[in-house]
Scaffold this active site. Sequence first.
Site, PDB file in Angstrom:
ATOM      1  N   GLU A  97       0.815  -1.208   0.000  1.00 17.76           N
ATOM      2  CA  GLU A  97       0.000   0.000   0.000  1.00 17.76           C
ATOM      3  C   GLU A  97       0.853   1.264   0.000  1.00 17.76           C
ATOM      4  O   GLU A  97       1.833   1.369   0.721  1.00 17.76           O
ATOM      5  CB  GLU A  97      -0.929   0.013   1.222  1.00 17.76           C
ATOM      6  CG  GLU A  97      -1.913  -1.147   1.273  1.00 17.76           C
ATOM      7  CD  GLU A  97      -2.899  -1.149   0.112  1.00 17.76           C
ATOM      8  OE1 GLU A  97      -3.085  -0.082  -0.524  1.00 17.76           O
ATOM      9  OE2 GLU A  97      -3.486  -2.208  -0.163  1.00 17.76           O
ATOM     10  N   ARG A 107     -18.192  -0.563   4.914  1.00 17.54           N
ATOM     11  CA  ARG A 107     -19.277  -1.157   4.123  1.00 17.54           C
ATOM     12  C   ARG A 107     -19.978  -2.264   4.881  1.00 17.54           C
ATOM     13  O   ARG A 107     -21.175  -2.504   4.694  1.00 17.54           O
ATOM     14  CB  ARG A 107     -18.711  -1.701   2.801  1.00 17.54           C
ATOM     15  CG  ARG A 107     -19.749  -2.281   1.850  1.00 17.54           C
ATOM     16  CD  ARG A 107     -19.101  -2.764   0.561  1.00 17.54           C
ATOM     17  NE  ARG A 107     -18.085  -3.775   0.786  1.00 17.54           N
ATOM     18  CZ  ARG A 107     -18.344  -5.077   0.991  1.00 17.54           C
ATOM     19  NH1 ARG A 107     -19.599  -5.519   1.012  1.00 17.54           N
ATOM     20  NH2 ARG A 107     -17.347  -5.940   1.160  1.00 17.54           N
ATOM     21  N   CYS A 160      -8.410  -2.315   7.835  1.00 14.93           N
ATOM     22  CA  CYS A 160      -7.036  -2.319   7.319  1.00 14.93           C
ATOM     23  C   CYS A 160      -6.503  -0.898   7.182  1.00 14.93           C
ATOM     24  O   CYS A 160      -5.423  -0.573   7.678  1.00 14.93           O
ATOM     25  CB  CYS A 160      -6.965  -3.047   5.979  1.00 14.93           C
ATOM     26  SG  CYS A 160      -7.131  -4.839   6.100  1.00 14.93           S
ATOM     27  N   HIS A 184      -1.349  -5.966   1.688  1.00 17.95           N
ATOM     28  CA  HIS A 184      -2.530  -6.828   1.610  1.00 17.95           C
ATOM     29  C   HIS A 184      -2.178  -8.157   0.940  1.00 17.95           C
ATOM     30  O   HIS A 184      -1.368  -8.195   0.013  1.00 17.95           O
ATOM     31  CB  HIS A 184      -3.632  -6.145   0.793  1.00 17.95           C
ATOM     32  CG  HIS A 184      -4.575  -5.332   1.622  1.00 17.95           C
ATOM     33  ND1 HIS A 184      -4.689  -3.959   1.515  1.00 17.95           N
ATOM     34  CD2 HIS A 184      -5.460  -5.705   2.584  1.00 17.95           C
ATOM     35  CE1 HIS A 184      -5.608  -3.526   2.357  1.00 17.95           C
ATOM     36  NE2 HIS A 184      -6.090  -4.564   3.018  1.00 17.95           N
TER      37      HIS A 184
END
Length: 233
Positions: A97, A107, A160, A184
């Site tokens: 990342e 979500r 995360c 990830h």
Amino acid sequence: MTVPTQPTQPAPTASPVKVLVTGFAPFGGEQTNPSWEAAGQLAAHPPAGLDVQAVRLSCVFGTALDELRTAVEAAGPALRLVVCLGQAGGRPDLTVERVAVNVDDARIPDNAGRQPVDEPVVPGGPAAYFSTLPIKACVAAAREAGIPASVSQTAGTFVCNHVFYGLAHLLATERPDLRGGFVHVPYTPQQAAAQRPVPPSLSVTDAVTGLAAILTTAAHTTTDIRETGGATH
């Protein structure tokens, strides 16, 4: 007359670089989380020259940051590198990342049923932080080890990213001696096989191979390489 010889002294060996790796508990109905499985294996069999400690974080907003801070403090002043791992179901490769953003926008609920929407990770904190890992060199090292990897421009807005931003804020405000970032990992083949359509996957063994290369590179590289790693969307 024989001159006595001096015993040969062994060459001094450098102390291993102390590294903290975190993974998450399973979430979203999954029974396992490859990020934690990989973290545990890296600690059990660390790459040469590294002293790896692994800590499992709760997939819970707030709690995960408390656990991360406790782990960093427990590791002591010798700690030099923190790499947090998370599961990114649907991605086909290891993704290093680039940036953490100061927003929680869940979500789905976390493991404690919390579902923040448009809330800051750190009230009053900067909009974003860049990783302090050499992200492109890390990607290149994983690929050199035969494992697919790429730069990611978003860590999402779930736990995360929450942990990635919290880590970056901690390093920027309290531990400038540390470097850190987030990687990830995809679903495992076992996780993918239970879904339709079947998403991409990567075995934990292969993930560990790539992550070992990433940790080694991050521990010993401070200047990143310059090559394409962007995205058009």
